[in-house]
Design an enzyme around this catalytic site. Structure first.
Site, PDB file in Angstrom:
ATOM      1  N   LYS A  13       0.839  -1.220   0.000  1.00  0.00           N
ATOM      2  CA  LYS A  13       0.000   0.000   0.000  1.00  0.00           C
ATOM      3  C   LYS A  13       0.867   1.261   0.000  1.00  0.00           C
ATOM      4  O   LYS A  13       0.646   2.181  -0.782  1.00  0.00           O
ATOM      5  CB  LYS A  13      -0.915   0.025   1.247  1.00  0.00           C
ATOM      6  CG  LYS A  13      -1.799  -1.194   1.408  1.00  0.00           C
ATOM      7  CD  LYS A  13      -2.637  -1.133   2.673  1.00  0.00           C
ATOM      8  CE  LYS A  13      -1.883  -1.139   3.979  1.00  0.00           C
ATOM      9  NZ  LYS A  13      -1.132  -2.377   4.284  1.00  0.00           N
ATOM     10  N   ARG A 160      12.049  -2.023  10.495  1.00  0.00           N
ATOM     11  CA  ARG A 160      11.029  -1.566  11.441  1.00  0.00           C
ATOM     12  C   ARG A 160      10.899  -2.596  12.556  1.00  0.00           C
ATOM     13  O   ARG A 160      10.843  -3.791  12.281  1.00  0.00           O
ATOM     14  CB  ARG A 160       9.682  -1.433  10.707  1.00  0.00           C
ATOM     15  CG  ARG A 160       9.325   0.006  10.390  1.00  0.00           C
ATOM     16  CD  ARG A 160       8.126   0.130   9.499  1.00  0.00           C
ATOM     17  NE  ARG A 160       6.903  -0.504   9.977  1.00  0.00           N
ATOM     18  CZ  ARG A 160       5.754  -0.448   9.330  1.00  0.00           C
ATOM     19  NH1 ARG A 160       5.650   0.214   8.210  1.00  0.00           N
ATOM     20  NH2 ARG A 160       4.673  -1.049   9.799  1.00  0.00           N
ATOM     21  N   ARG A 171       0.304  -9.186  13.474  1.00  0.00           N
ATOM     22  CA  ARG A 171      -0.298  -8.163  12.599  1.00  0.00           C
ATOM     23  C   ARG A 171      -1.178  -8.818  11.536  1.00  0.00           C
ATOM     24  O   ARG A 171      -2.223  -8.290  11.185  1.00  0.00           O
ATOM     25  CB  ARG A 171       0.799  -7.321  11.946  1.00  0.00           C
ATOM     26  CG  ARG A 171       1.417  -6.309  12.915  1.00  0.00           C
ATOM     27  CD  ARG A 171       2.729  -5.754  12.416  1.00  0.00           C
ATOM     28  NE  ARG A 171       2.615  -5.006  11.196  1.00  0.00           N
ATOM     29  CZ  ARG A 171       3.619  -4.813  10.331  1.00  0.00           C
ATOM     30  NH1 ARG A 171       4.804  -5.333  10.572  1.00  0.00           N
ATOM     31  NH2 ARG A 171       3.429  -4.110   9.250  1.00  0.00           N
TER      32      ARG A 171
END
Ligand code: AP5
Length: 220
Positions: A13, A160, A171
């Site tokens: 995205k 990250r 997640r």
């Protein structure tokens, strides 16, 4: 046009939104980026969001809706908006509809990016981000010329913390439990049209479809 980019962690995205925003001048609103900035700046929101993000859980709806409402007021009324990573729950989607309704706007397109879990896990394991300019690389699919160094600005590339394997697993579960119900929500929405894009392809191929869809067309 207000477009929502929907899809699991790592589906691409952010990659697609950055490219379209660069090309068209659309505003790219990523709640993940806004939260990471708040954390770096040590704001109250950043402190409240920290433990949720590190655990791979969603930040509470009330905090996110306040953040997005406030951010939307800073954008020029005329700009196209790409909402990346928001909404992520039915409550957030309803809150967005109400907020837009108040100012006479509506969601136009919802772009659902789809790829198998194996692809998502590999992309997240390989993602590296520049600490200086924010450019995103992938050690498997789009590595920098020099290991650990940004091609664009020479900054340091880091992973990250929420891309560690156990957080990624959580997640992905959270996406299935709390975000996937948005597919049915937008399939039955009054103004928004949901369009699916096969995202397990080269970034350029995905982008061709994405650009067309946000421009009002259908994928090739
Ligand atoms: P957020 O930052 O939004 O993370 P996410 O949705 O999990 O999405 P990602 O950034 O991981 O993936 P992406 O789809 O953007 O993929 P990318 O383009 O980087 O959220 C982080 C956290 O913040 C959440 O867990 C939550 O705690 C909190 N949060 C945020 N929004 C919230 C909300 N609305 N409500 C509550 N909490 C919220 O690509 C991934 C990698 O793949 C990159 O390395 C890239 O180079 C590579 N890649 C991309 N496309 C391709 C391709 N086609 N082929 C090969 N490689 C590719």
């Amino acid at each position: 046009m207000i477009a929502i980019l929907l899809g699991a962690p790592g589906v691409g995205k952010g990659t697609q939104a950055v490219r379209l925003a660069d090309e068209t001048g659309a505003a790219h609103v990523s709640t993940g980026d806004l939260l990471r900035t708040a954390r770096r700046q040590g704001t109250e929101l950043g402190r409240k969001a920290q433990s949720y993000m590190d655990a791979g859980e969603l930040v509470p709806d009330g905090l996110i809706l306040d953040l997005v409402r406030e951010h939307l007021t800073t954008l020029p009324r005329t700009s196209d908006v790409l909402l990346d990573g928001f909404p992520r729950t039915i409550a957030q989607a309803e809150g967005l509809d109400d907020a837009l309704d108040e100012v006479g706007l509506e969601v136009g397109r919802v772009v659902l990016f789809e790829a198998p879990d194996e692809t998502l896990v590999k992309r997240l394991a390989g993602r590296r981000t520049c600490t200086k300019c924010g450019a995103v690389y992938n050690t498997y699919f789009g590595p920098p010329e020099r290991d650990g160094v940004c091609d664009r600005c020479g900054g340091e590339l880091v992973q990250r913390p929420d891309d560690e394997p156990q957080t990624v697993r959580r997640r992905l579960e959270v996406y299935t439990e709390q975000t996937e119900p948005l597919i049915a929500y937008y399939e039955n929405h009054d103004t928004a049209e949901l369009v699916r894009i096969e995202a397990d392809r080269l970034p350029e191929a995905v982008f061709e479809d994405f650009r067309q869809v946000v421009g009002g067309g259908t994928p090739a």
